[in-house]
Design a protein around this motif. Sequence first.
Motif, PDB file in Angstrom:
ATOM      1  N   HIS A  49       0.599  -1.139   0.225  1.00 38.69           N
ATOM      2  CA  HIS A  49       0.068  -0.221  -0.003  1.00 38.69           C
ATOM      3  C   HIS A  49       0.531   1.366  -0.063  1.00 38.69           C
ATOM      4  O   HIS A  49       0.889   2.039   1.017  1.00 38.69           O
ATOM      5  CB  HIS A  49      -0.690  -0.225   0.942  1.00 38.69           C
ATOM      6  N   ILE A  51       1.697   4.884  -0.517  1.00 39.87           N
ATOM      7  CA  ILE A  51       1.709   5.830  -1.326  1.00 39.87           C
ATOM      8  C   ILE A  51       2.516   7.019  -1.742  1.00 39.87           C
ATOM      9  O   ILE A  51       1.613   8.010  -2.669  1.00 39.87           O
ATOM     10  CB  ILE A  51       1.324   6.585   0.365  1.00 39.87           C
ATOM     11  N   ASP A  69       1.403   2.756   3.887  1.00 44.49           N
ATOM     12  CA  ASP A  69       0.550   2.570   4.910  1.00 44.49           C
ATOM     13  C   ASP A  69       0.028   0.728   5.071  1.00 44.49           C
ATOM     14  O   ASP A  69      -0.873   0.247   4.484  1.00 44.49           O
ATOM     15  CB  ASP A  69      -0.749   3.008   4.602  1.00 44.49           C
ATOM     16  N   GLN A  72      -3.745  -0.221   6.523  1.00 47.10           N
ATOM     17  CA  GLN A  72      -4.401   0.996   6.322  1.00 47.10           C
ATOM     18  C   GLN A  72      -5.631   1.388   7.058  1.00 47.10           C
ATOM     19  O   GLN A  72      -5.680   0.557   7.942  1.00 47.10           O
ATOM     20  CB  GLN A  72      -5.199   0.568   4.762  1.00 47.10           C
ATOM     21  N   THR A  73      -6.281   2.108   7.527  1.00 51.13           N
ATOM     22  CA  THR A  73      -6.354   2.697   8.735  1.00 51.13           C
ATOM     23  C   THR A  73      -7.486   3.898   7.699  1.00 51.13           C
ATOM     24  O   THR A  73      -6.790   4.651   6.988  1.00 51.13           O
ATOM     25  CB  THR A  73      -6.059   3.307  10.111  1.00 51.13           C
ATOM     26  N   SER A  92      -0.523   5.640  13.954  1.00 51.93           N
ATOM     27  CA  SER A  92       0.041   5.917  13.294  1.00 51.93           C
ATOM     28  C   SER A  92       0.723   4.456  12.956  1.00 51.93           C
ATOM     29  O   SER A  92       1.441   3.540  12.789  1.00 51.93           O
ATOM     30  CB  SER A  92       1.163   6.915  14.419  1.00 51.93           C
ATOM     31  N   THR A  93       0.568   4.488  11.952  1.00 54.19           N
ATOM     32  CA  THR A  93       0.267   2.991  11.030  1.00 54.19           C
ATOM     33  C   THR A  93       1.531   3.587   9.629  1.00 54.19           C
ATOM     34  O   THR A  93       2.342   2.665   8.945  1.00 54.19           O
ATOM     35  CB  THR A  93      -0.722   2.965  10.742  1.00 54.19           C
ATOM     36  N   CYS A  94       1.493   4.259   9.097  1.00 52.59           N
ATOM     37  CA  CYS A  94       2.560   4.793   7.897  1.00 52.59           C
ATOM     38  C   CYS A  94       4.079   4.516   7.975  1.00 52.59           C
ATOM     39  O   CYS A  94       4.451   4.298   9.569  1.00 52.59           O
ATOM     40  CB  CYS A  94       2.659   6.394   7.900  1.00 52.59           C
ATOM     41  N   ASP A 115       9.202   3.212  11.110  1.00 58.05           N
ATOM     42  CA  ASP A 115       7.739   2.728  11.229  1.00 58.05           C
ATOM     43  C   ASP A 115       7.072   3.922  12.641  1.00 58.05           C
ATOM     44  O   ASP A 115       7.575   4.863  13.153  1.00 58.05           O
ATOM     45  CB  ASP A 115       7.551   1.766  12.195  1.00 58.05           C
ATOM     46  N   SER A 119      -0.959   7.861  10.309  1.00 54.48           N
ATOM     47  CA  SER A 119      -1.456   7.554   9.731  1.00 54.48           C
ATOM     48  C   SER A 119      -2.349   8.108   8.079  1.00 54.48           C
ATOM     49  O   SER A 119      -2.607   7.927   7.198  1.00 54.48           O
ATOM     50  CB  SER A 119      -3.000   6.694  10.476  1.00 54.48           C
ATOM     51  N   ASN A 120      -1.960   9.431   8.801  1.00 54.35           N
ATOM     52  CA  ASN A 120      -2.286   9.871   7.172  1.00 54.35           C
ATOM     53  C   ASN A 120      -1.187  11.115   6.564  1.00 54.35           C
ATOM     54  O   ASN A 120      -1.905  12.351   6.036  1.00 54.35           O
ATOM     55  CB  ASN A 120      -3.669  11.476   8.065  1.00 54.35           C
ATOM     56  N   SER A 121      -0.624  10.879   6.740  1.00 55.10           N
ATOM     57  CA  SER A 121       0.898  10.949   5.889  1.00 55.10           C
ATOM     58  C   SER A 121       0.406  10.702   4.212  1.00 55.10           C
ATOM     59  O   SER A 121      -0.302   9.378   3.586  1.00 55.10           O
ATOM     60  CB  SER A 121       1.735  10.163   6.357  1.00 55.10           C
TER      61      SER A 121
END
Length: 192
Positions: A49, A51, A69, A72-73, A92-94, A115, A119-121
């Motif tokens: 995934h 980005i 990511d 994914q969230t 913090s998933t990216c 890590d 997550s919104n990177s």
Amino acid sequence: ANSASSAAAQAEASDGGGCTGGGAATAAGEAGLPPPWWRLGLCDVGLQHAIDTGFLENKTTPTALVLADPNQTWPGRHDQSWSPPDKRWNPSTCVVAAVSLSPSTGSSSVLWRRDGLPSNSTRLVPLPIPVGGALVVADNALVWVEQVHAYGVALNSEARCAATPLADGPPSLSTSLRGASAALLPPPPANP
């Protein structure tokens, strides 16, 4: 840029962006010539995934940066007011990883990985030497990452980052970079 985009599009089209096939990185080229592109098995190194991508400067071998990511969230999962709370909640998933590409063999290896990025990177901006590393642009934070260090600044009260503590911005700062683009400006010309 077009050949890199078409190679990325080929890779995306062949596996749908997920991890349903692939294998190790492969290269295509005529015998005795360096390959014109690589098919990098991102799933093999936990970078599914993707980005955004970019390249680090001043490396002896080409070094790609990948912002991904893998878990994914979406922002709806960040609301802990639900009863019961969503156990998948993780802002913090990216991940950013530096992947060395060997032109002679078409192989690749992960040099370093960071890590716990927001997550919104949405963007990855490789920075030139002497700063180096890359700037990760998220909706609510800016985070600088490199092999050993990471530093970040919160742009509003919604900013979260497990990779590094975020410094508070000015008290009056309450902005979001959702949908923003980022680019480096060239240095001013030297005076003759």
